[in-house]
Design an enzyme around this catalytic site. Sequence first.
Site, PDB file in Angstrom:
ATOM      1  N   HIS A 199       0.825  -1.204   0.000  1.00 45.87           N
ATOM      2  CA  HIS A 199       0.000   0.000   0.000  1.00 45.87           C
ATOM      3  C   HIS A 199       0.866   1.263   0.000  1.00 45.87           C
ATOM      4  CE1 HIS A 199      -3.031   2.734   2.317  1.00 45.87           C
ATOM      5  NE2 HIS A 199      -3.014   3.016   1.041  1.00 45.87           N
ATOM      6  N   HIS A 248       1.555   5.026  -2.768  1.00 46.62           N
ATOM      7  CA  HIS A 248       1.811   6.394  -2.274  1.00 46.62           C
ATOM      8  C   HIS A 248       3.231   6.871  -2.591  1.00 46.62           C
ATOM      9  CE1 HIS A 248      -1.773   7.150   0.384  1.00 46.62           C
ATOM     10  NE2 HIS A 248      -1.880   5.842   0.245  1.00 46.62           N
ATOM     11  N   HIS A 279      -4.415   1.255  -5.971  1.00 50.15           N
ATOM     12  CA  HIS A 279      -4.569   1.866  -4.652  1.00 50.15           C
ATOM     13  C   HIS A 279      -5.940   1.570  -4.060  1.00 50.15           C
ATOM     14  CE1 HIS A 279      -5.604   5.190  -1.843  1.00 50.15           C
ATOM     15  NE2 HIS A 279      -4.443   4.833  -1.342  1.00 50.15           N
ATOM     16  N   ASN A 320      -6.664  -0.134  -0.430  1.00 53.15           N
ATOM     17  CA  ASN A 320      -6.987   0.846   0.613  1.00 53.15           C
ATOM     18  C   ASN A 320      -8.381   0.722   1.186  1.00 53.15           C
ATOM     19  OD1 ASN A 320      -6.170   3.484   2.040  1.00 53.15           O
ATOM     20  ND2 ASN A 320      -8.155   3.981   1.132  1.00 53.15           N
ATOM     21  N   ILE A 350      -6.268   9.348  -0.375  1.00 54.75           N
ATOM     22  CA  ILE A 350      -6.532   9.086   1.042  1.00 54.75           C
ATOM     23  C   ILE A 350      -5.492   8.100   1.546  1.00 54.75           C
ATOM     24  CG2 ILE A 350      -8.095   7.173   0.633  1.00 54.75           C
ATOM     25  CD1 ILE A 350      -8.626   9.730   3.404  1.00 54.75           C
TER      26      ILE A 350
END
Length: 923
Positions: free
Chosen positions: A582, A587, A774, A778, A923
């Site tokens: 993740h 990110h 993602h 997530n 997020i």
Amino acid sequence: MALATEIIGGRLIDGSSFVSASKMLMSQRIGMVKRNQFLGSPVWVPSQQIRRQEQLKRAVRAPVAAISEDIIKANSKTTAPEKAVNFKVRAVVTVRNKHKEDLKETIVKQMDAFTDKIGRNVVLELISGDVDPKSKEPKRSKPAALRDWSKKSNLKAERVHYTAEFTVDSNFGVPGAITVSNKHQQEFFLESITIEGFACGPVHFPCNSWIQSKKDHPGKRILFSNKPYLPSETPAGLRALREKELRDLRGDGNGVRKLSDRVYDFDVYNDLGNPDKSVNLTRPSLGGKTIPYPRRCRTGRLPMDSDITAESRVEKPIPLYVPRDEQFEESKQNTFSAGRLKAVLHNIIPSLKATISADNHDFSGFSDIDILYKEGLLLKVGLQDEIWKNLPLPKVVTRIQESSEGLLKYDTPKILSKDKFAWLRDDEFARQAVSGVNPVSIESLKVFPPKSNLDPEIYGPQESAIKEEHILGHLNGLSLSQALEENKLFIVDYHDVYLPFLERINALDGRKAYATRTLFFLTPLGTLKPIAIELSLPPAGPNSRSKRVVTPPLDATGNWIWQLAKAHVCSNDAGVHQLVNHWLRTHASLEPFILAAHRHLSAMHPIFKLLDPHMRYTLEINAIARQNLINADGVIESCFTPGRYCMEISAAAYKNSWRFDKEGLPADLIRRGMAVPDPTKPHGLKLLIEDYPYAQDGLLIWSAIGNWVRTYVERYYPDSSLVCNDKELQEWYSESINVGHFDLRDADWWPKLETADDLVSILTTIIWLASAQHAALNFGQYPYGGYVPNRPPLMRRLIPEENDPEYASFLADPQKYYLLALPSLLQATKFMAVVDNLSTHSPDEEYIGERQQPSIWSGDAEIVEAFYEFSAEIQQIEKEIDRRNADPSLRHRCGAGVLPYELLAPTSGPGVTCRGVPNSVSI
């Protein structure tokens, strides 16, 4: 005077998107004819010409006159060349208001409304794509101020429309840029500008940017129209502006950044620790020769007093710097900051500590966990009572009004919604490996026994302790060689990820972990079942038994040991999911590409326009993570087994296994042995587990993204030489690698960027990672992890052996031992509150297949039409996913008590929904 009649022809009014305003403008222009002796009467533009203008399928690539060429040609035959005449065009400027203002903002707003009347106003200037032959400078209109700012200052509407009127001459050409000068005290959010009155029809400027006051940023803001231009095709009048805007965005690499700045630059992760506060909060810098890592956005803050290589901390609630336009818009800010995460971090967690830490409760039974959803957790709020009254609390929290205690009540996680005891079953444990929140770790087992790549001198024998006799009875009558040959064996292998860190992790207070391997067998029904779990510890000596194999139970004692072994696997899985799959792979690895895009791709570059929605909010959420989540003693260290070594595990994965060329879905599936190339199959792949929901649905979205990107790229790069010669494009990709991923820049696996196919592949991978990948990793965090026994983020006890002192207490009360091995009440509730927030969609979420201002984001009509086709394909994918979730033959997503797989269903409402694919890592 036919020249003038074309300029003020009625079609110019019809083409406006503001019909009523345009009628007013028409009457103004007719009146203007009477006032100005050099203008003739209005004449309508021929309808054939109108149709030709509307059928243009390519963005304007060269300067276009304000006057129709047909008219000019017709006039040139009958009249002598005429002197250029002046005419007026109008700008409709859309400004987005804040919903809520603090007292200071309200006072400044009123001051701006007053001073606007006396000339301290907002001034715009149109810039043509043409160059003045005399001055050799771009043609410019006379400056024009926004009208009626003071009159409209008290409007409560979300969007307020202002106008400005420019005077240009008939040789002006088509405007390609606007400069904006804000003489007010306060910034404002400029959503769009539409210029009406040119023969080409309305000219759109989608802005979506904060315009700073001249007192903070003296220069004029440059905004470009929606016409896409490769650098080599930039109109002469816009070239210098294009280069200047990029120089401004790059900055000079010096100084402390202000929150109002728009400067994009790189730095290492040297701001996670806080040695000035405590030596225990010292953390190594990530990025560099010692610990390779991607780069993050530079803030320029001063160094720590105790370590000049570490950047000083900015603690909540003071925000970290990200470029102004990267900050959350108000609705996102309200949802995320004030209403949710900040409420959790600033108020709920301290209250939890105050309530629980006195006797540091553990769960005494599973009913204690159930109470969190049914009744809630009473909090001794005390002096914070007023804060609770005024706090816009997240959905998980309700308030008992007449009490001095708050009530923290959690939504029931989705994993419990269909079958409260599903998490205990082996089939559910296995199902989540292909359709849970971390479906990207499972691999096909090709070699038995599994082998480690670690140094045997340090970490002991490389061969797994799992033997043929451990699994033979679970292969449905197949021999081991048959099972391997028929691709029936799969593995989730965390041995090499954890083992180098285990001594340090297990020395931490209240943290205990193994390095796990889990073998699965693919049954004739097409479902997975776990058949062996290996639990490894660092070897204590040459003859130490550091590896233990646990198999499905045959008796009650074996059942509890098996459940503990599965819990340790899930804890390993939770850590790798969060730190590697993740955080690192979406990110952190995307941030360099985003920074380099803003630094080297002009807003008018077609590739910037393509990537723009997939970069939204990522820099901001990553900055918040550095401040609150991945920092020393932050949420991640507090809630996950590796504790202070969390980010070092992430960095080790970057160094040892991250490869951009394997991050696309097909390449990743092939790397893990979960698929083999097969040109006869859809997407050119044959899945080894046909009922693999993440891969099945993911390939639909991957293919749709790939088709859209190919259509887009081939539109602007029909020849590969255009890719090689595109200076901005090459500098973007080069800097993404050579600066943003500096520590891996010499790797030979980086894809080349020499052809249109190369570009399609690179862009498809980036968009896939930002959107679908993602989303898959997530938005299931609370639905699956909100019930802590299903996915414990940390474990506090190892599994006792028969000769261990704890073995007797384990036999006496196995449930108590099991619950003591799970996170404590404080750890669990803190984790639950945070992942609830991280699993939440905000109301302004923009999902794949959607764009802000969908009809005008690009000035290329053919591309806008292609995007609508992409959107339609995404809608069809959603219907196909719904169909699959109702197919009883797909047992990993349909059946009694089985959760449907919706994490890649494209759309969602706001909140925790366990579905929805936003465009970006937001997020």
